[in-house]
Design a protein around this motif. Sequence first.
Motif, short mmCIF file in Angstrom:
data_model
loop_
_atom_site.label_atom_id
_atom_site.label_comp_id
_atom_site.label_asym_id
_atom_site.label_seq_id
_atom_site.Cartn_x
_atom_site.Cartn_y
_atom_site.Cartn_z
N ARG A 87 0.85 -1.20 0.00
CA ARG A 87 0.00 0.00 0.00
C ARG A 87 0.88 1.24 0.00
O ARG A 87 1.83 1.33 0.78
CB ARG A 87 -0.89 0.03 1.23
N ASP A 132 0.92 9.81 -2.42
CA ASP A 132 0.58 9.84 -3.83
C ASP A 132 1.85 9.71 -4.67
O ASP A 132 2.91 10.19 -4.27
CB ASP A 132 -0.08 11.18 -4.20
N TYR A 173 -1.02 7.25 -8.98
CA TYR A 173 -1.47 6.37 -7.90
C TYR A 173 -1.70 7.22 -6.66
O TYR A 173 -0.85 8.01 -6.28
CB TYR A 173 -0.42 5.30 -7.56
N ARG A 174 -2.84 7.04 -6.04
CA ARG A 174 -3.17 7.77 -4.82
C ARG A 174 -2.67 7.01 -3.60
O ARG A 174 -2.57 5.78 -3.61
CB ARG A 174 -4.69 7.94 -4.68
N THR A 216 -3.49 3.20 -2.24
CA THR A 216 -3.67 2.25 -3.33
C THR A 216 -2.73 1.07 -3.13
O THR A 216 -1.57 1.25 -2.78
CB THR A 216 -3.37 2.91 -4.69
N VAL A 267 -0.46 -1.59 -4.74
CA VAL A 267 0.27 -1.74 -6.00
C VAL A 267 1.02 -3.07 -5.96
O VAL A 267 1.69 -3.39 -4.98
CB VAL A 267 1.28 -0.57 -6.18
#
Length: 168
Positions: free
Chosen positions: A58, A62, A72-73, A76, A78
Motif C-alpha cells: 500500500r 501519492d 497512484y493515490r 492504493t 500496488v
Amino acid sequence: MIEFILKRYSELERSGVIDQEHEALKHRAQSLVHSPAPVAGITKATKDRSWRYDPGYRLDRDLADQDGRVFYRAGTKVNPLEHVQLSKTLVFFDASDSQQLTWAFNLDTEKTKKYILVGGSPSEVMKAKKHPVFYDQRGFLTTRFGIQHSPATVQQDGLRLLIKEYAL
C-alpha cells in the motif's frame, strides 16, 4: 592545527605506516569480495516447505509523474507483478555445501536461472561454473521473501511469488 595534521601525516607517510594501512585495507576488501560472510540465520533445509508471497504494498503517499499528474493515490495497493514479469527463477543456495552447489546447477526449470548465494565464494563459483552469480548482501532478499533454509527457489505464480525450500 592544520599544520600539525599535515606534519603528522607526512611523518606517517615517510615511515611507511600509510602504505601498510592501505595494503591491509586492500586485503580486507579483497577477502570480503572473494569470501563474504554467510547470510546470518540461513541453515540447510531439513524438510521441504513452500508458500506464496504477495509483493504488493500500500502506498503511503501519492505517486506523480514529472508534471505533477498523480497516477497512484496514497492507500492504493500496488503489485509490481501486474506490470513486470519475473523472467528468471531465483535459486538461493550455499556454495560452500557441495550438495547444494550441484543441486543448484542441475536444477531443471522452465525459466532460466539467476543464482544467488547465501554462503560460499561467488568468485570461485563463477570461475568453476562460468556463470554469473550474485550474493544476498546482508540477507536482504531472504529476509524479504521469508527464506530461512537453503536451497530455495523463487518463481512467479500469477500475481504472487512461489517460494520453495528443498531438503536434499
